[in-house]
Write an enzyme that holds these catalytic residues in place. Sequence first.
Site: not given
Ligand SMILES: CC(C)(COP(=O)(O)OP(=O)(O)OC[C@H]1O[C@@H](n2cnc3c(N)ncnc32)[C@H](O)[C@@H]1OP(=O)(O)O)[C@@H](O)C(=O)NCCC(=O)NCCS
Lengths: 504, 504
Positions: B264-265, B382, B288, B267
């Site tokens: 989800i998200g 997942g 999922e 991208v």
């Molecule tokens: C990885 C995941 C969190 C990325 O989601 P996203 O919405 O694109 O996340 P973002 O890039 O906006 O990053 C989330 C936050 O972390 C911060 N962040 C990201 N990388 C960071 C790093 N290396 N150091 C510090 N902060 C970081 C971002 O700046 C952002 O902060 P903000 O909310 O204050 O702006 C998300 O995809 C996830 O939970 N994945 C795991 C579960 C998964 O993949 N499920 C699969 C099927 S649904």
Amino acid sequence: MYSDRIKHPALQHKLITAQEAAGMIRNNTVVGSSGFTQSGDSKVVLPALAERATHDPLQITLITGASLGHGTDGLLANAHALHRRLPFQVDPVLRKSINKGEVLFIDQHLSETAEQLKSGHFPHMDIAILEAALIEEDGSIVPTTSVGNSAAFAQLADKIIIELNISVPLSVNGLHDIFYTGNFPNHRIIPVTRPDMRIGRTSIPVDPEKIIGIVITDIQDSAADIAAPDAATTAIAGHLLEFFNYEIKKGRLTQSLLPLQAGIGKVANSVLTGLLNSDFHDLTMYSEVLQDSTFDLIDAGKMLFASGSSITVSAPYYEKIFREIERYKKHIVLRPQDISNAAEVIRRLGVISINTALECDIYGNVNSTHIGGTHMMNGIGGSGDFARNAYLSIFVTSAAGKNNDISRIVPMVPHVDHSEHDVDVIVTENGLADLRNLAPRERAKLMIAHCAHAEYRPHLQDYFTEACQAGGQTPHLLHKVFDWHTQYKNTGSMKKEVLEPEIY
Amino acid sequence: MYSDRIKHPALQHKLITAQEAAGMIRNNTVVGSSGFTQSGDSKVVLPALAERATHDPLQITLITGASLGHGTDGLLANAHALHRRLPFQVDPVLRKSINKGEVLFIDQHLSETAEQLKSGHFPHMDIAILEAALIEEDGSIVPTTSVGNSAAFAQLADKIIIELNISVPLSVNGLHDIFYTGNFPNHRIIPVTRPDMRIGRTSIPVDPEKIIGIVITDIQDSAADIAAPDAATTAIAGHLLEFFNYEIKKGRLTQSLLPLQAGIGKVANSVLTGLLNSDFHDLTMYSEVLQDSTFDLIDAGKMLFASGSSITVSAPYYEKIFREIERYKKHIVLRPQDISNAAEVIRRLGVISINTALECDIYGNVNSTHIGGTHMMNGIGGSGDFARNAYLSIFVTSAAGKNNDISRIVPMVPHVDHSEHDVDVIVTENGLADLRNLAPRERAKLMIAHCAHAEYRPHLQDYFTEACQAGGQTPHLLHKVFDWHTQYKNTGSMKKEVLEPEIY
Ligand SMILES: CC(C)(COP(=O)(O)OP(=O)(O)OC[C@H]1O[C@@H](n2cnc3c(N)ncnc32)[C@H](O)[C@@H]1OP(=O)(O)O)[C@@H](O)C(=O)NCCC(=O)NCCS
Ligand SMILES: CC(C)(COP(=O)(O)OP(=O)(O)OC[C@H]1O[C@@H](n2cnc3c(N)ncnc32)[C@H](O)[C@@H]1OP(=O)(O)O)[C@@H](O)C(=O)NCCC(=O)NCCS
């Protein structure tokens, strides 16, 4: 000549020497070879290729099942004949070349190589060198002591060289179970629902037109050299058997356990030996490698059936197994490694997997491959295939090594092969940590109390306490998380005295 | 009352209020709840429990499918009602409690929770709270917008509370496909060989005796809030589509690709939106979560079928889907998460998985969960189930974040969720690195050249060059490998100027 072993008439005229075979291998090509955990490997063609490369430089990509015996990987590395190597190796000479960056090593889950090749991303395989005991009327071949990736190589290679090993009795015919999953989107179900279930045929189909030569050899497999149980491995085995008994008492396992997988090595051997003198019965294995202890368990009537991809045993065991192969064939089967290591089957059968770690961290992450986080030892092998999908994923290691200069329980592993998500139980000679369904902070407490060496326990505790002050799901102090490893590199010891020298 | 939705006559007398239901939950017990990526969750009983906990302190272990909607996890965390939580969450309030160590969070592969529960290691589940659209004559329940772990909970819990959601049309009946794998050693084959194959029944079997109460609600799912594509996500989608086209040209994929999984998200949404305006056709998903873009593709006739465990869409899409549910039922199915995320099926179908990374390292290891290596973001969800067994395992991320103060391509990730063994392709807005069948040093070159942000590229290159001098399969300088992360923590930026200040 050899008409009992070459039943396809036209192929009887294809006998060549190892040198002639080696001469057919071209520079810059991809070569596949049989061989898995030192067994069923190319005994003469690859060594002849190494010989040739010393005066006629050439480089190949070499893909095998897993490790080769007889120091062949070292011969090839010394002759600079390897450009790229996958998916696994255990050779000290090759290891040096890999770590210098001279050989490009792809460290791959053993179940995945055949899938990767089929997908066509990798350059086409030019020649496969396959050890066989027998060539059937239809050109299909009966492998010897391993199947490995041979079935996939036979399908994918343009040309095939057979090493016909006449030291292997013809009666191995019937030992193997060859099954193909096919290509996407028509990949088939792997219908194994019990370790003893046969789903395929006994020989590897080969287009006889592809066979460009047959080399005769009588060289035997490199014998496995398994260290006898010592105090540490016996203690680890003891903890593990106690744990199994506890699980039985809780009603989560029976005295037949669930199908076992055990990595090669002395700890796994100790555990299986421990089962020999126990109340466990009607055991089974769904593993990669069948080793001495597997056959001891079969002989003792404790093990009903063992499925693997290779037989890797010590010299007297090879002799006995070949002598009594008809009896053993009722109790064992050898499968292609994309079947022996299939995620699908491992999860379905509920395998109990026992593998060795180089080091573990306090949160349950495991390094199986990289010494100091940088230098390749062997490779992940099948450990990830099993650990991810096992019913119980167990890693064993000694608590400390090299006269306690190394703690094998560390704050953070500098290379992760098996993540916290995939590791259920960690055992050292000091004790066992059952990490299932615990949060990282809970795991750290158990790892420190049960698994760490007494000398390092207080220092791990200090690290953990300080890290918890900084907070987080998985508390760490990144600015000093690898101080132990850095100190070991600089001083040869992780011991605390060296880290903080007394001031006089 | 509600006889159209409660077809089991005796159960019609079990109507209770949310407060009464919350009162049945006992301190120190394990509670299961439906809910997967905010859909099909408990809308009234868990909030009522949070309310109760503010004046009547109690703590539970809460197990769900995945994340809950409506801020429920935050309500529970604020009320200190959570002792332990698994397997996934996305709540900012709960996240804080987890990272303080107040709530024990078990971050688990979503496919594994049901297996872990069945194995009996976890304490027995006392009560399950399951959202349903309908209770059939036999007591079985038809779920709503997700299946998650509800089928397992229904089997394993001692008692069941149903949240009957009358805002969900009765016509969802037929949308779900409920299949049980059973227990070891008789775990069954999951016979899915195509995304559109149904293998089970449409309702979850429930022993009516276990149902202790039925609560009526009409609250809808929290609507998904998906950011519109921006320049970065559009660029990432562009690189990925170009890559797919290249794979088609090479004969490794067709224009129908292989079944897609997308996290989800924004991208993932961009990529799927990119498919909409392309030549790809007859697409399928084995994923999922089914999101807005899935339904756009179905409506456009581009996608034949999508299999998932939940429907998580924006408000107008919920409305449209419910309105035209009969049409959509021909194109979608919802499965239990141990089936939607089963290693077995993912490998068999050859899924192309696309997930988002928090950060990646130059060797292809991925951190999906821990900010700064310590603080939990959401959980692995997942992503590991798919990445390990996918035909193509793709991770996407922006090259840098927070005004370039964070490089999301780093020397080493401080937490590994997906190891180098499991990651095929990494994409940022700068470009795509195809890491398949490369040795780590080759991968580093691609990651630096294609994926890194221009500002960090020279510094990554410097690190890599210096590390290579120290040697190894995976060159690293452990004494400074986390300097970027440490500096970010101390100064709020990874930028080099801050790391090595000019001296005046
Ligand atoms: C990885 C995941 C969190 C990325 O989601 P996203 O919405 O694109 O996340 P973002 O890039 O906006 O990053 C989330 C936050 O972390 C911060 N962040 C990201 N990388 C960071 C790093 N290396 N150091 C510090 N902060 C970081 C971002 O700046 C952002 O902060 P903000 O909310 O204050 O702006 C998300 O995809 C996830 O939970 N994945 C795991 C579960 C998964 O993949 N499920 C699969 C099927 S649904
Ligand atoms: C992990 C593995 C290397 C352990 O094997 P082992 O024989 O028990 O290894 P050892 O404990 O003897 O360690 C090997 C060497 O590394 C050294 N070593 C171990 N941990 C170390 C550390 N943290 N730092 C530095 N050196 C270390 C040991 O001292 C030993 O060195 P030596 O040969 O100079 O004595 C081996 O099991 C393996 O390759 N596993 C991956 C593949 C696998 O699990 N396959 C599964 C099925 S077969």
